[in-house]
Design a protein around this motif. Structure first.
Motif, PDB file in Angstrom:
ATOM      1  N   GLN A  25      42.908  42.763  44.264  1.00  0.00           N
ATOM      2  CA  GLN A  25      41.821  43.781  44.855  1.00  0.00           C
ATOM      3  C   GLN A  25      42.707  44.382  45.968  1.00  0.00           C
ATOM      4  O   GLN A  25      42.383  45.933  45.938  1.00  0.00           O
ATOM      5  CB  GLN A  25      40.705  42.957  45.656  1.00  0.00           C
ATOM      6  N   ALA A 206      34.559  42.927  45.990  1.00  0.00           N
ATOM      7  CA  ALA A 206      35.196  41.599  46.087  1.00  0.00           C
ATOM      8  C   ALA A 206      33.987  40.918  45.083  1.00  0.00           C
ATOM      9  O   ALA A 206      34.778  40.212  44.271  1.00  0.00           O
ATOM     10  CB  ALA A 206      35.528  40.911  47.126  1.00  0.00           C
ATOM     11  N   LEU A 209      33.879  41.996  41.557  1.00  0.00           N
ATOM     12  CA  LEU A 209      34.787  41.930  40.647  1.00  0.00           C
ATOM     13  C   LEU A 209      35.173  40.411  40.110  1.00  0.00           C
ATOM     14  O   LEU A 209      35.796  40.015  39.143  1.00  0.00           O
ATOM     15  CB  LEU A 209      36.193  42.150  41.402  1.00  0.00           C
TER      16      LEU A 209
END
Length: 231
Positions: A25, A206, A209
């Motif tokens: 990320q 975050a 994902l």
């Protein structure tokens, strides 16, 4: 810990070591919708050294290896679906309505100093409007089909295709928000609400994902194999 397999795909690394997601990320390496590439391939044509990324990954992953109790691959489909709904759908149902008025407020108050904030607010609204019905569709149609004693493979195929298309659209919106906010950066003049919004948007990215990764690379392959076996 031993060195990571350099031939593993980005998605495989995250599936094996979930904490690796934070490194990918940070470097904007897509491990969920386009995770079927190696680290070297993901770094190609970008100012990223694959070995530096591996060094960060190996520093992040505990020396003891992955926590077996957290390995989603070990879960039954019903337990995996329950984890997704509890952790990720629950998070989104709380955070989307919490963040929405804050994004609008920051755009209204600080839009004169940063004209991209209006676009951030628009992109967030589009993201919210995409995710909320997506969660409902999964919980009401897809997930019951997956945990049925005899899954209807045609319903499963149709719903998984829709899920994957939705994920691609959501990934594009997250990337747009990250770009518009310069990686969720608060300018020096930004107020506390501005800082909260940037922090919450980064945390939302975050979680989404990781959520999409679980569905694309742990849940979906179980049924892709079943479909192939039925042909």
């Amino acid at each position: 810990m031993p060195s990571l397999d350099r031939s593993a795909t980005v998605a495989q690394i995250v599936t094996e070591h979930f904490v690796a997601a934070r490194v990918f990320q940070k470097h904007q390496i897509d491990f969920c919708c386009h995770g079927d590439v190696t680290v070297a391939e993901a770094c190609r044509d970008r100012p990223l050294d694959p070995e530096q990324v591996f060094a960060e990954l190996e520093a992040t992953i505990p020396a003891s290896g992955p926590d077996a109790s957290e390995d989603p691959r070990a879960l039954s489909t019903a337990a995996l679906v329950a984890r997704i709904v509890d952790r990720h759908h629950g998070y989104l149902r709380r955070q989307l309505p919490f963040i929405s008025p804050l994004v609008s407020k920051v755009a209204r108050v600080h839009g004169a100093r940063n004209d991209r904030l209006a676009a951030v607010a628009d992109a967030f609204l589009e993201l919210k409007e995409a995710l909320e019905p997506h969660l409902d569709q999964e919980e009401e149609v897809l997930f019951p089909a997956l945990v049925a004693r005899r899954p209807d493979l045609e319903v499963v195929r149709r719903e998984l295709e829709t899920m994957h298309a939705d994920h691609l659209a959501v990934g594009a919106l997250l990337a747009r928000i990250r770009a518009l906010t310069d990686g969720f950066t608060t300018p020096e003049w930004g107020c506390n609400t501005y800082r909260v919004v940037m922090s919450e948007l980064e945390a939302l990215e975050a979680d989404v994902l990781r959520h999409v990764h679980l569905e694309n690379h742990v849940l979906m392959p179980r049924f892709a194999r079943k479909e192939g076996a039925s042909c």
